[in-house]
Design an enzyme around this catalytic site. Structure first.
Site, PDB file in Angstrom:
ATOM      1  N   ASN A 220      41.680  51.919  29.499  1.00 30.92           N
ATOM      2  CA  ASN A 220      41.471  50.475  29.327  1.00 30.92           C
ATOM      3  C   ASN A 220      42.439  50.004  28.247  1.00 30.92           C
ATOM      4  O   ASN A 220      42.255  50.308  27.079  1.00 30.92           O
ATOM      5  CB  ASN A 220      40.020  50.205  28.911  1.00 30.92           C
ATOM      6  CG  ASN A 220      39.798  48.742  28.575  1.00 30.92           C
ATOM      7  OD1 ASN A 220      40.569  47.884  28.983  1.00 30.92           O
ATOM      8  ND2 ASN A 220      38.748  48.453  27.827  1.00 30.92           N
ATOM      9  N   TRP A 221      43.440  49.266  28.679  1.00 29.32           N
ATOM     10  CA  TRP A 221      44.487  48.868  27.730  1.00 29.32           C
ATOM     11  C   TRP A 221      44.144  47.613  26.936  1.00 29.32           C
ATOM     12  O   TRP A 221      44.904  47.206  26.054  1.00 29.32           O
ATOM     13  CB  TRP A 221      45.810  48.654  28.473  1.00 29.32           C
ATOM     14  CG  TRP A 221      46.461  49.926  28.912  1.00 29.32           C
ATOM     15  CD1 TRP A 221      46.062  51.201  28.631  1.00 29.32           C
ATOM     16  CD2 TRP A 221      47.645  50.047  29.710  1.00 29.32           C
ATOM     17  NE1 TRP A 221      46.914  52.109  29.213  1.00 29.32           N
ATOM     18  CE2 TRP A 221      47.895  51.428  29.875  1.00 29.32           C
ATOM     19  CE3 TRP A 221      48.510  49.132  30.304  1.00 29.32           C
ATOM     20  CZ2 TRP A 221      48.982  51.907  30.609  1.00 29.32           C
ATOM     21  CZ3 TRP A 221      49.594  49.598  31.036  1.00 29.32           C
ATOM     22  CH2 TRP A 221      49.826  50.972  31.178  1.00 29.32           C
ATOM     23  N   LYS A 222      43.048  46.963  27.293  1.00 26.46           N
ATOM     24  CA  LYS A 222      42.640  45.735  26.580  1.00 26.46           C
ATOM     25  C   LYS A 222      43.828  44.767  26.506  1.00 26.46           C
ATOM     26  O   LYS A 222      44.588  44.683  27.464  1.00 26.46           O
ATOM     27  CB  LYS A 222      42.095  46.084  25.198  1.00 26.46           C
ATOM     28  CG  LYS A 222      41.136  47.278  25.234  1.00 26.46           C
ATOM     29  CD  LYS A 222      40.439  47.517  23.952  1.00 26.46           C
ATOM     30  CE  LYS A 222      39.690  48.840  24.039  1.00 26.46           C
ATOM     31  NZ  LYS A 222      38.590  48.931  23.121  1.00 26.46           N
TER      32      LYS A 222
ATOM     33  N   HIS B 206      32.428  45.104  30.112  1.00 29.11           N
ATOM     34  CA  HIS B 206      32.871  45.846  28.922  1.00 29.11           C
ATOM     35  C   HIS B 206      32.233  45.209  27.686  1.00 29.11           C
ATOM     36  O   HIS B 206      32.061  43.988  27.611  1.00 29.11           O
ATOM     37  CB  HIS B 206      34.401  45.811  28.810  1.00 29.11           C
ATOM     38  CG  HIS B 206      34.928  46.722  27.759  1.00 29.11           C
ATOM     39  ND1 HIS B 206      34.949  46.373  26.426  1.00 29.11           N
ATOM     40  CD2 HIS B 206      35.400  47.988  27.828  1.00 29.11           C
ATOM     41  CE1 HIS B 206      35.434  47.385  25.732  1.00 29.11           C
ATOM     42  NE2 HIS B 206      35.712  48.381  26.552  1.00 29.11           N
TER      43      HIS B 206
ATOM     44  N   GLU C 202      33.277  44.467  24.867  1.00 23.88           N
ATOM     45  CA  GLU C 202      34.039  43.393  24.200  1.00 23.88           C
ATOM     46  C   GLU C 202      33.828  42.071  24.924  1.00 23.88           C
ATOM     47  O   GLU C 202      33.770  41.014  24.293  1.00 23.88           O
ATOM     48  CB  GLU C 202      35.526  43.773  24.109  1.00 23.88           C
ATOM     49  CG  GLU C 202      35.751  44.805  23.014  1.00 23.88           C
ATOM     50  CD  GLU C 202      36.886  45.786  23.279  1.00 23.88           C
ATOM     51  OE1 GLU C 202      37.763  45.499  24.097  1.00 23.88           O
ATOM     52  OE2 GLU C 202      36.858  46.865  22.644  1.00 23.88           O
TER      53      GLU C 202
ATOM     54  N   GLU D  13      29.172  53.421  27.473  1.00 25.83           N
ATOM     55  CA  GLU D  13      29.998  53.252  26.280  1.00 25.83           C
ATOM     56  C   GLU D  13      29.151  52.712  25.134  1.00 25.83           C
ATOM     57  O   GLU D  13      28.910  51.497  25.052  1.00 25.83           O
ATOM     58  CB  GLU D  13      31.125  52.255  26.563  1.00 25.83           C
ATOM     59  CG  GLU D  13      32.064  52.680  27.663  1.00 25.83           C
ATOM     60  CD  GLU D  13      33.443  52.048  27.488  1.00 25.83           C
ATOM     61  OE1 GLU D  13      34.399  52.812  27.356  1.00 25.83           O
ATOM     62  OE2 GLU D  13      33.548  50.821  27.441  1.00 25.83           O
TER      63      GLU D  13
ATOM     64  N   GLY E  17      36.436  52.200  19.756  1.00 23.68           N
ATOM     65  CA  GLY E  17      37.501  51.848  18.822  1.00 23.68           C
ATOM     66  C   GLY E  17      37.183  52.168  17.368  1.00 23.68           C
ATOM     67  O   GLY E  17      37.866  51.710  16.463  1.00 23.68           O
TER      68      GLY E  17
ATOM     69  N   SER F 234      35.908  56.245  21.769  1.00 23.44           N
ATOM     70  CA  SER F 234      36.707  57.135  20.928  1.00 23.44           C
ATOM     71  C   SER F 234      36.965  58.503  21.579  1.00 23.44           C
ATOM     72  O   SER F 234      36.959  59.525  20.903  1.00 23.44           O
ATOM     73  CB  SER F 234      36.055  57.289  19.549  1.00 23.44           C
ATOM     74  OG  SER F 234      36.007  56.029  18.890  1.00 23.44           O
TER      75      SER F 234
ATOM     76  N   GLY G 270      40.137  53.847  25.675  1.00 23.68           N
ATOM     77  CA  GLY G 270      40.936  52.738  25.165  1.00 23.68           C
ATOM     78  C   GLY G 270      42.171  53.243  24.451  1.00 23.68           C
ATOM     79  O   GLY G 270      43.182  53.593  25.066  1.00 23.68           O
ATOM     80  N   GLY G 271      42.093  53.329  23.122  1.00 29.01           N
ATOM     81  CA  GLY G 271      43.244  53.658  22.279  1.00 29.01           C
ATOM     82  C   GLY G 271      44.061  54.856  22.744  1.00 29.01           C
ATOM     83  O   GLY G 271      45.297  54.791  22.779  1.00 29.01           O
TER      84      GLY G 271
HETATM   85  C1  PEP Z   1      37.139  51.160  25.665  1.00 32.65           C
HETATM   86  O1  PEP Z   1      37.860  50.216  25.381  1.00 32.65           O
HETATM   87  O2  PEP Z   1      36.464  51.137  26.702  1.00 32.65           O
HETATM   88  C2  PEP Z   1      37.095  52.301  24.760  1.00 32.65           C
HETATM   89  C3  PEP Z   1      36.266  53.279  25.022  1.00 32.65           C
HETATM   90  O3  PEP Z   1      37.938  52.268  23.669  1.00 32.65           O
HETATM   91  P1  PEP Z   1      38.277  53.499  22.675  1.00 32.65           P
HETATM   92  O4  PEP Z   1      38.564  54.692  23.540  1.00 32.65           O
HETATM   93  O5  PEP Z   1      39.478  53.041  21.919  1.00 32.65           O
HETATM   94  O6  PEP Z   1      37.077  53.717  21.828  1.00 32.65           O
END
Ligand code: PEP
Length: 250
Positions: free
Chosen positions: A9-11, A95, A97, A167, A173, A212, A233-234
């Site tokens: 997930n590149w946001k 999600h 966010e 999640e 994050g 994470s 994500g990251g």
């Molecule tokens: C996400 O954005 O769904 C996510 C899990 O981010 P991260 O891996 O950066 O915690």
């Protein structure tokens, strides 16, 4: 057997040019993943969706959101027809966010999930508790509500096509990933809820863990009974780290 899935997930990251570089760099990774029976994909920003498709047609490509109405006065939104026109058949729904910043509710998620399924598209439905809920031991109560509302009025035939992503909001994050024991416990609980509603079909539904996830910890999640992959994500942003995630899933 449920096929393993890695979805990045590149946001709100990566320009179209940066997306092109990643997509080209991922060509060999798609071949590697296919060889090992793993699905891999990314969810870039809207403008980059066709860029990924163009430069690596073998990556799964998901939108980060979609509206449930076919068209209309919804400024800033994107419709299913717009995604289908550029051959995007997956979308992340709910999600955290979007739940936090855009007041996305599980009821709205349900409308989106139903609209996607009616169009033979794949929803990746995100659920998870906040830190306050986790600390009050309300995780399962919250998850039950989110699963029940999200899967409302969805047939078992369609339910099998949904991907669920657990999640925990406190782990997204933050670098504070849930232990594999906690993640497995909740994912097994989710499968149990789906089993109550859909019987054996629940065994076909893929459940991902997200929060994470890094190359160093992905293996511990994937070695549990109910976690079928990761929403990342990251650590999905650089091609080197994406490659390491795949290597550590194999
Ligand atoms: C996400 O954005 O769904 C996510 C899990 O981010 P991260 O891996 O950066 O915690």
């Amino acid at each position: 057997m449920r096929k393993k899935l890695l979805l990045g997930n590149w946001k709100m990251n990566k320009t179209r040019e940066e997306t092109k570089v990643f997509a080209l760099g991922s060509l060999a990774l798609s071949a590697l993943a296919e060889l090992h029976g793993i699905d891999i994909g990314v969810a870039p920003a809207y403008l980059s969706l066709p860029v990924v498709k163009k430069y690596n047609p073998n990556l799964l490509v998901a939108s980060q959101n979609v509206h449930y109405q076919p068209s209309g006065a919804y400024t800033g939104e994107i419709s299913i027809a717009m995604l289908k026109e550029i051959n995007i058949t997956w979308a992340i729904i709910g999600h955290s966010e979007r739940r936090t910043y855009d007041n996305e509710t599980s009821e709205r998620c349900n409308l989106k999930i139903k609209a996607l399924l009616a169009n033979e598209m794949t929803p990746v439905y995100c659920v998870g508790e906040t830190l306050a809920q986790f600390e009050k031991s309300e995780t399962k109560k919250v998850i039950k509500e989110q699963i029940s509302a999200g899967f409302s009025e969805i047939s078992s035939e369609n339910a099998a096509k949904v991907v669920v992503a657990y999640e925990p909001v406190w782990s997204i994050g933050t670098g504070r990933n849930a232990s594999s024991e906690i993640a497995q416990d909740v994912c097994s609980y989710i499968r149990g809820l789906l089993r109550e509603k859909y019987g054996e079909v629940a065994e076909q539904i893929r459940i991902l863990y997200g929060g994470s996830v890094k190359p160093e910890n992905i293996k511990t999640y994937l070695s549990t009974a109910d976690i079928d992959g990761a929403l990342v994500g990251g650590a999905s942003l650089s091609i080197e780290s994406f490659k390491e995630l795949i290597n550590n899933m194999i």
